[in-house]
Scaffold this motif. Structure first.
Motif, PDB file in Angstrom:
ATOM      1  N   UNK A 285     -12.484  17.721  -4.713  1.00 58.79           N
ATOM      2  CA  UNK A 285     -11.855  17.983  -3.353  1.00 58.79           C
ATOM      3  C   UNK A 285     -11.464  19.434  -3.286  1.00 58.79           C
ATOM      4  N   UNK A 286     -11.471  20.391  -2.371  1.00 63.00           N
ATOM      5  CA  UNK A 286     -10.827  21.511  -2.533  1.00 63.00           C
ATOM      6  C   UNK A 286      -9.295  21.440  -2.600  1.00 63.00           C
TER       7      UNK A 286
ATOM      8  N   UNK B 134     -11.068   9.518   5.610  1.00 64.76           N
ATOM      9  CA  UNK B 134     -12.229  10.123   6.121  1.00 64.76           C
ATOM     10  C   UNK B 134     -12.140  11.594   6.199  1.00 64.76           C
ATOM     11  N   UNK B 135     -12.887  12.317   5.539  1.00 68.26           N
ATOM     12  CA  UNK B 135     -13.310  13.823   5.381  1.00 68.26           C
ATOM     13  C   UNK B 135     -13.837  14.492   6.672  1.00 68.26           C
ATOM     14  N   UNK B 136     -13.877  15.627   6.985  1.00 67.79           N
ATOM     15  CA  UNK B 136     -14.752  16.353   7.789  1.00 67.79           C
ATOM     16  C   UNK B 136     -16.135  15.954   7.461  1.00 67.79           C
TER      17      UNK B 136
ATOM     18  N   UNK C  74     -18.569  18.468   5.287  1.00 64.65           N
ATOM     19  CA  UNK C  74     -18.249  18.443   3.875  1.00 64.65           C
ATOM     20  C   UNK C  74     -19.192  17.569   3.497  1.00 64.65           C
ATOM     21  N   UNK C  75     -19.610  17.976   2.005  1.00 66.91           N
ATOM     22  CA  UNK C  75     -20.840  16.946   1.242  1.00 66.91           C
ATOM     23  C   UNK C  75     -19.970  15.843   1.019  1.00 66.91           C
ATOM     24  N   UNK C  76     -18.821  15.534   0.671  1.00 63.45           N
ATOM     25  CA  UNK C  76     -18.239  14.310   0.290  1.00 63.45           C
ATOM     26  C   UNK C  76     -17.501  13.743   1.735  1.00 63.45           C
ATOM     27  N   UNK C  77     -17.865  12.668   2.246  1.00 69.36           N
ATOM     28  CA  UNK C  77     -17.514  12.096   3.465  1.00 69.36           C
ATOM     29  C   UNK C  77     -16.271  11.417   3.638  1.00 69.36           C
TER      30      UNK C  77
END
Length: 103
Positions: free
Chosen positions: A102-103, A66-68, A71-74
């Motif tokens: 991803x960055x 799970x990402x922030x 961000x556009x990608x969750x």
């Protein structure tokens, strides 16, 4: 607790008539079971990992990160979890020149 290499994938590889990539299963001697792949690039890397004596386990799409929410990608699902004799890795595979998600 189930080791990642013994768990089922978090999602199934997409496979449909007319798709441009090649998805399938590789019989992994390291795990003594099939491991999924979604492209020729993934398959080639999977074959290489299977012949590497330092690799003790391989799992395809083993977990979701799970990402922030800003961000556009969750979320992100790594292509592979690789257990080595001395450490663990998760890996995203992509052909050279493909933009990172991803960055």
């Amino acid at each position: 607790m189930v080791p990642f290499e013994n768990a089922l994938p978090i999602r199934r590889p997409a496979a449909f008539k007319g798709q441009h990539n090649f998805a399938g299963l590789w019989w992994c001697a390291t795990n003594q079971r099939h491991v999924g792949f979604e492209s020729w690039c993934e398959r080639d890397n999977l074959m290489s990992l299977d012949f590497d004596p330092n690799v003790t386990g391989i799992a395809s799409q083993p977990f979701r990160i799970a990402l922030s929410t800003s961000l556009p990608q969750r979320s992100h699902v790594p292509d592979y979890f690789i257990r080595l004799a001395d450490r663990n890795l998760s890996r995203r595979l992509r052909p050279a020149g493909v933009r990172r998600l991803l960055p």
